[in-house]
Each structure stands twice: as C-alpha cells, then as structure tokens.
Motif scaffolding. Structure first.
Motif, PDB file in Angstrom:
ATOM      1  N   GLU A  26      54.266  37.192  30.301  1.00 11.52           N
ATOM      2  CA  GLU A  26      53.467  36.853  29.116  1.00 11.52           C
ATOM      3  C   GLU A  26      53.535  35.355  28.849  1.00 11.52           C
ATOM      4  OE1 GLU A  26      50.650  38.178  26.753  1.00 11.52           O
ATOM      5  OE2 GLU A  26      51.832  39.602  27.913  1.00 11.52           O
ATOM      6  N   ARG A  27      54.711  34.764  29.006  1.00 13.76           N
ATOM      7  CA  ARG A  27      54.874  33.320  28.816  1.00 13.76           C
ATOM      8  C   ARG A  27      54.016  32.547  29.825  1.00 13.76           C
ATOM      9  NH1 ARG A  27      58.127  31.388  25.622  1.00 13.76           N
ATOM     10  NH2 ARG A  27      59.641  33.070  25.664  1.00 13.76           N
ATOM     11  N   HIS A  28      53.989  33.028  31.063  1.00 15.09           N
ATOM     12  CA  HIS A  28      53.174  32.387  32.099  1.00 15.09           C
ATOM     13  C   HIS A  28      51.686  32.478  31.745  1.00 15.09           C
ATOM     14  CE1 HIS A  28      51.937  30.965  36.017  1.00 15.09           C
ATOM     15  NE2 HIS A  28      51.158  32.032  36.136  1.00 15.09           N
ATOM     16  N   ARG A  29      51.268  33.623  31.252  1.00 19.70           N
ATOM     17  CA  ARG A  29      49.866  33.801  30.871  1.00 19.70           C
ATOM     18  C   ARG A  29      49.473  32.839  29.749  1.00 19.70           C
ATOM     19  NH1 ARG A  29      46.805  39.069  28.409  1.00 19.70           N
ATOM     20  NH2 ARG A  29      44.710  38.210  28.625  1.00 19.70           N
ATOM     21  N   THR A  77      48.652  24.306  16.428  1.00 18.03           N
ATOM     22  CA  THR A  77      50.052  24.607  16.147  1.00 18.03           C
ATOM     23  C   THR A  77      50.724  25.119  17.416  1.00 18.03           C
ATOM     24  OG1 THR A  77      51.525  26.009  14.852  1.00 18.03           O
ATOM     25  CG2 THR A  77      49.375  26.898  15.326  1.00 18.03           C
ATOM     26  N   PRO A  78      51.992  24.813  17.610  1.00 17.12           N
ATOM     27  CA  PRO A  78      52.691  25.329  18.789  1.00 17.12           C
ATOM     28  C   PRO A  78      53.255  26.740  18.597  1.00 17.12           C
ATOM     29  CG  PRO A  78      54.112  23.836  17.600  1.00 17.12           C
ATOM     30  CD  PRO A  78      52.772  23.815  16.888  1.00 17.12           C
ATOM     31  N   GLU A  79      53.207  27.281  17.384  1.00 16.93           N
ATOM     32  CA  GLU A  79      53.831  28.581  17.137  1.00 16.93           C
ATOM     33  C   GLU A  79      53.309  29.700  18.030  1.00 16.93           C
ATOM     34  OE1 GLU A  79      53.303  26.428  14.674  1.00 16.93           O
ATOM     35  OE2 GLU A  79      55.368  26.191  14.000  1.00 16.93           O
ATOM     36  N   VAL A 128      46.861  27.779  27.851  1.00 14.38           N
ATOM     37  CA  VAL A 128      46.953  26.512  27.132  1.00 14.38           C
ATOM     38  C   VAL A 128      46.684  25.331  28.065  1.00 14.38           C
ATOM     39  CG1 VAL A 128      48.564  24.967  25.927  1.00 14.38           C
ATOM     40  CG2 VAL A 128      48.447  27.386  25.318  1.00 14.38           C
ATOM     41  N   LEU A 129      47.214  25.375  29.263  1.00 16.43           N
ATOM     42  CA  LEU A 129      47.071  24.237  30.178  1.00 16.43           C
ATOM     43  C   LEU A 129      45.724  24.192  30.891  1.00 16.43           C
ATOM     44  CD1 LEU A 129      50.620  24.108  31.781  1.00 16.43           C
ATOM     45  CD2 LEU A 129      49.690  22.678  29.949  1.00 16.43           C
ATOM     46  N   ARG A 130      45.155  25.352  31.184  1.00 17.72           N
ATOM     47  CA  ARG A 130      43.938  25.362  32.000  1.00 17.72           C
ATOM     48  C   ARG A 130      42.770  26.113  31.367  1.00 17.72           C
ATOM     49  NH1 ARG A 130      48.158  26.381  35.452  1.00 17.72           N
ATOM     50  NH2 ARG A 130      48.658  24.648  36.810  1.00 17.72           N
ATOM     51  N   GLY A 131      43.017  26.702  30.222  1.00 15.63           N
ATOM     52  CA  GLY A 131      42.000  27.552  29.617  1.00 15.63           C
ATOM     53  C   GLY A 131      41.075  26.824  28.671  1.00 15.63           C
ATOM     54  N   THR A 132      40.275  27.616  28.011  1.00 16.40           N
ATOM     55  CA  THR A 132      39.327  27.110  27.030  1.00 16.40           C
ATOM     56  C   THR A 132      39.620  27.770  25.686  1.00 16.40           C
ATOM     57  OG1 THR A 132      37.770  28.901  27.456  1.00 16.40           O
ATOM     58  CG2 THR A 132      37.513  26.884  28.784  1.00 16.40           C
TER      59      THR A 132
END
Length: 141
Positions: free
Chosen positions: A43-46, A13-15, A51-55
């Motif tokens: 916080e948005r950057h984190r 979900t994108p929420e 989402v883009l590079r994490g697990t």
C-alpha cells in the motif's frame, strides 16, 4: 513530466501519504488486527507511486477506493473501527482542503465528503470493543 501537468494538488498535506498506507492495509486485510507488513508495504508503494508519478485524477480515484473501504467498514460490525476512523478522517480533511485549489476537485468529491461524514458518525457511535478475558491476568490466580 509534462509542462501541462498540474502539481498543485501535491502541496495539500502529507498526512494521506503518511497515514493511509497502514490504515488502508488494515481495511483491506482479511484478518482482524494488525495487517501483514507485506500488505502495508504494498500500500505504501502504491501511494508513493501515485504521488511521484500520478495525477490528481489518479490520486482522487485512489481516495475514492479508500472512501468505499471506510463506508463498508462503517456498515460492518465485525471489524475494529480504528483504521476506518483514521482513514476516513484523513480523506475527509484532504477533500475539504480541495476547496482552496484550482479546478473541479472539490466539486468532484462532494458526494465522498457526504459519505465520509455519515460513515465517520456511525463509526464514532460504536461502543468500545470489550476486552476479551479478564482485564487483570492475576485475577484468576
């Protein structure tokens, strides 16, 4: 990106991505009220980085932090519960949806779901904050 890295968790979900940065910034902010825009941006950057590079494991660690903030806010009478309610509901919904994914994510978040359910119940039981000052500015004229 590794072929072994599972990305199925990104489709839930994108929420959380949309709702959590401002709510979490408000919970982390030392001052009551609207959090500073720099704190929201950080916080948005984190979240974006996760989402883009994490697990999934890193994402669940972040949501554990959010859970801790919500639980702490539920035990405190000094803050406005709106940010905690929003963050708690978003994380709880996310964790409930993990049941449909492969892996142990749903089982790993069982304690957090329980903590969030209790915290949200406490937050919902709070009376609405009283208005400060007269409700109508012309009533003192």
């Amino acid at each position: 990106m590794s072929a072994r890295r599972s990305l199925v968790w990104l489709g839930l979900t994108p929420e959380p991505e949309q709702e959590l940065p401002a709510a979490v910034a408000a919970l982390r902010s030392p001052a009551a009220g609207r959090p500073p825009s720099a704190l929201v941006a950080a916080e948005r950057h984190r979240v974006e980085r996760l989402v883009l590079r994490g697990t999934q494991r890193g994402w669940l660690r972040y949501l554990r932090e959010v859970t801790d903030l919500v639980v702490r806010a539920a035990g405190s009478r000094t803050n406005d519960p709106k940010a905690a309610l929003l963050a708690g509901e978003v994380v709880l919904d996310h964790h409930r949806m993990l049941i449909g994914l492969p892996g142990a994510g749903y089982d790993r978040t069982a304690l957090q779901r329980h903590e969030l359910e209790r915290a949200l119940a406490r937050l919902r039981e709070r009376p609405e904050p009283a208005l400060v000052g007269p409700s109508e500015p012309w009533s003192t004229i």
